[in-house]
Design an enzyme around this catalytic site. Structure first.
Site, PDB file in Angstrom:
ATOM      1  N   GLU A 126       0.822  -1.211   0.000  1.00 23.34           N
ATOM      2  CA  GLU A 126       0.000   0.000   0.000  1.00 23.34           C
ATOM      3  C   GLU A 126       0.853   1.257   0.000  1.00 23.34           C
ATOM      4  OE1 GLU A 126      -3.044   0.023  -0.598  1.00 23.34           O
ATOM      5  OE2 GLU A 126      -3.859  -1.907   0.000  1.00 23.34           O
ATOM      6  N   ASP A 266      -4.122 -10.203  -8.354  1.00 19.17           N
ATOM      7  CA  ASP A 266      -4.497  -9.378  -9.505  1.00 19.17           C
ATOM      8  C   ASP A 266      -3.370  -8.551 -10.113  1.00 19.17           C
ATOM      9  OD1 ASP A 266      -4.445  -7.906  -7.160  1.00 19.17           O
ATOM     10  OD2 ASP A 266      -6.352  -6.903  -7.474  1.00 19.17           O
ATOM     11  N   GLU A 359     -18.132  -7.252  -3.094  1.00 20.49           N
ATOM     12  CA  GLU A 359     -16.784  -7.806  -3.051  1.00 20.49           C
ATOM     13  C   GLU A 359     -16.757  -9.238  -3.569  1.00 20.49           C
ATOM     14  OE1 GLU A 359     -13.593  -5.733  -1.278  1.00 20.49           O
ATOM     15  OE2 GLU A 359     -14.865  -5.264  -2.997  1.00 20.49           O
ATOM     16  N   GLU A 380     -12.103  -0.569 -10.302  1.00 18.94           N
ATOM     17  CA  GLU A 380     -11.663  -1.493 -11.352  1.00 18.94           C
ATOM     18  C   GLU A 380     -12.631  -1.598 -12.517  1.00 18.94           C
ATOM     19  OE1 GLU A 380      -9.171  -2.204  -7.891  1.00 18.94           O
ATOM     20  OE2 GLU A 380     -11.348  -2.124  -8.096  1.00 18.94           O
ATOM     21  N   THR A 470      -1.202   0.693 -10.701  1.00 17.93           N
ATOM     22  CA  THR A 470      -2.379   0.014 -10.184  1.00 17.93           C
ATOM     23  C   THR A 470      -3.194   0.914  -9.267  1.00 17.93           C
ATOM     24  OG1 THR A 470      -3.138  -2.122  -9.293  1.00 17.93           O
ATOM     25  CG2 THR A 470      -1.358  -0.985  -8.094  1.00 17.93           C
TER      26      THR A 470
END
Length: 583
Positions: A126, A266, A359, A380, A470
């Site tokens: 993060e 991912d 989710e 996304e 990302t």
């Protein structure tokens, strides 16, 4: 670390096929909403801009300098490291919107006030994608006249902060496998009790930010450790070329062997392709080709994707999770547009059913997965919508964007910002707003409508092509970063062609004096990646890929390998390059 969820092991393939067929009935038909006109696109773009400022101003008024906003109670909270996370994550969105005043003030404040010599234990993943990426993107914009957002008083303060932060993350990479610990203390390094289990995404989503930092500082260590991490993960793939979700960074043992394209994996796929597109490093392209081919063979049940055992390929989890929604956008970048269109339609059908994507959505029952009922303002699906519109110019994607915007406005807007949705069926709001809402969700939605309205922003009309991290940060394909005139990868580091190649504190101010010194179209690229033909073109025949993999210490993996691939034939149905207008 994500907890290991209870799985329905050995879900019969026949049942899965029936479940996928049933889920396919959710897909929208050929009829779409009345098309969005250019004038409406401009109105929607302006509405998204207002959405950004409602949330940003709410953060600045009620939460700053804490990390994130609590938009229902109009308070702030520290969620990562206590260094104005949302402001740093939002810097390049301010620049994209052309807000010179707020962008300049924010850059100045961050340069003067943010410090990382603090006793805080933070997530490596993060911190890299939100803070390091935010600092680097803002630095590249603020230091360059060509962006139109050059700050006169700026003297590389954000670059110095980024280098300091990355140095403080480096102790996490001191493992036998080269795969980093999940967390590190910014002052004292890795705690002796730190978990040795990390996610595949956590170890494989560092290459872009660290690679750029190596080029800007001429310090190869950042790129070297992140490439070693990717190699450490890939060298432990199964015989099916699949990777699991969690791995022990000391032993290299997979502790969760479920392979998928969503949670915990991912962005491993994403950064393989984007590292090639940004740096021209063909080793990443080769790994991506092999990983993508395996994913499409074992995980893809058109139009959905499932999770399988990485060793056997047996389906263990027939679930759509919201993080999978980035995949169609990645397929557009890879040139594989047809399956991207079908999968995007499937994912959007879930949004249409609930007004948001939960989710988790169980494909076997066509219901929301228990315990995964929330929608935390994820970007996304919007990201993939933007890329598909950019590739096809099909106005159905503007209709999708309009529906998503309506859902956010009527379901997620709250007094001081935008709220997480605690339950997609009841639309109950939760008092939280992640920083990525401003870094990504709003950004991609604005870019979608701006593209339809006639774009005038640094991404579509500026001097460079851009790769998005990302976290949605803008990473320009400049000669200093891309090194498109060079074709080498020595021991995992970029090739430094000379003492002045790349720019750090001393060089960035001088190299950017000429506003148009690096028009990318004038550069001879390493492939035909920036062709000016219409939408997509296929690379025929063979691709020459020379990769050097050198194996050192088979135990505990300083695993680097030295392998040469010459005249490797592309799979006829495999990856395609993408033309310049997609960047």
């Amino acid at each position: 670390m994500q907890p290991i969820r209870r799985r329905h092991r050995g879900f019969p393939l026949l049942c899965l096929s029936a479940a996928l067929l049933a889920a396919a009935t959710l897909l929208p038909g050929a009829a779409v909403a009345e098309g969005v006109t250019p004038s409406e696109a401009r109105r929607l773009r302006d509405e998204v801009k207002d959405m950004f400022y409602h949330a940003f101003d709410g953060y600045m008024k009620y939460a700053f300098p804490l990390d994130e906003l609590r938009p229902l109670s109009c308070q702030g909270e520290d969620s990562l490291g206590g260094y104005a996370l949302t402001l740093i994550d939002s810097l390049d969105t301010l620049a994209l919107l052309g807000d010179k005043e707020k962008f300049g003030a924010a850059v100045e404040w961050v340069g003067k006030n943010v410090r990382f010599d603090i006793n805080k234990t933070v997530s490596v993943f993060e911190t890299n994608i939100r803070i390091l990426g935010g600092l680097l993107s803002a630095h590249l914009i603020a230091s360059d006249y060509a962006t139109g957002m050059r700050i006169q008083s700026y003297d590389d303060q954000l670059l110095h902060l980024a280098a300091d932060l990355a140095q403080r993350l480096l102790p996490a990479f001191d493992t036998p496998t080269g795969i980093p610990f999940g967390s590190v203390n910014l002052m004292y390094g890795v705690d002796e009790n730190e978990s040795k289990i990390t996610s595949t995404a956590g170890g494989g989503t560092l290459t872009l930010e660290f690679g750029i930092l190596s080029r800007l500082t001429n310090n190869t260590v950042f790129e070297r450790v992140t490439k070693k991490s990717v190699r450490g993960i890939w060298s432990r793939r199964s015989k099916l070329n699949l990777v699991g979700a969690h791995i022990n960074v000391f032993t290299g043992e997979w502790t969760q062997k479920d392979a998928g394209i969503g949670t915990s994996i991912d962005s491993f796929y994403e950064y393989l392709l984007k590292a090639y597109l940004l740096f021209g490093d063909e080793e990443y392209l080769y790994i991506f080709q092999e990983a993508y081919k395996a994913a499409m063979h074992y995980l893809h049940h058109d139009p959905w994707y499932v999770e399988v055992n990485m060793n056997s390929g047996a389906t263990v989890w027939p679930l759509f999770n919201s993080l999978q929604a980035f995949w169609p956008g990645l397929q557009v970048l890879a040139g594989d547009v047809d399956p991207a269109i079908r999968t995007h339609a499937a994912f959007f059908s879930v949004w249409k059913k609930y007004g948001f994507t939960p989710e988790g959505f169980n494909l076997a029952t066509s219901t929301v997965q228990n315990g995964q009922r929330s929608y935390p303002l994820r970007p996304e699906l919007i990201e993939s919508t933007y890329w598909l519109f950019k590739a096809t110019r099909d106005h159905r994607y503007l209709d999708v964007g309009r529906d998503i915007l309506a859902s956010l406005q009527y379901g997620a807007r709250c007094p001081c910002g935008y709220c997480h949705i605690a339950d997609v069926e009841t639309h109950k709001q939760d008092d939280h707003m992640e920083s990525f809402f401003l870094a990504e969700t709003v950004k991609y939605l604005w870019l979608l409508f701006d593209l339809a309205a006639g774009p005038d922003n640094i991404v579509e009309s500026g001097p460079y092509k851009y790769i998005f991290s990302t976290e949605g940060h803008l990473l320009p394909v400049t000669p200093e970063i891309a090194l498109v005139d060079e074709h080498c990868s020595y021991f995992g580091a970029f090739c430094n062609g000379g003492a002045d190649h790349g720019y750090g504190a001393s060089a960035s101010s001088t190299k950017h004096q000429n506003g148009n010194y690096t028009q990318l179209d004038d550069i001879q690229t390493h492939s035909s990646l920036y062709s000016t033909s219409n939408v997509l073109f296929k690379t025929g025949g063979y691709i020459k890929v020379t990769l050097m993999w050198f194996l050192i210490n088979i135990f505990y993996s300083l695993v680097t390998a030295y392998v040469t691939f010459v005249d490797r034939k592309w799979n006829n149905s495999g990856l395609q390059c993408v033309k310049s207008k997609l960047f």
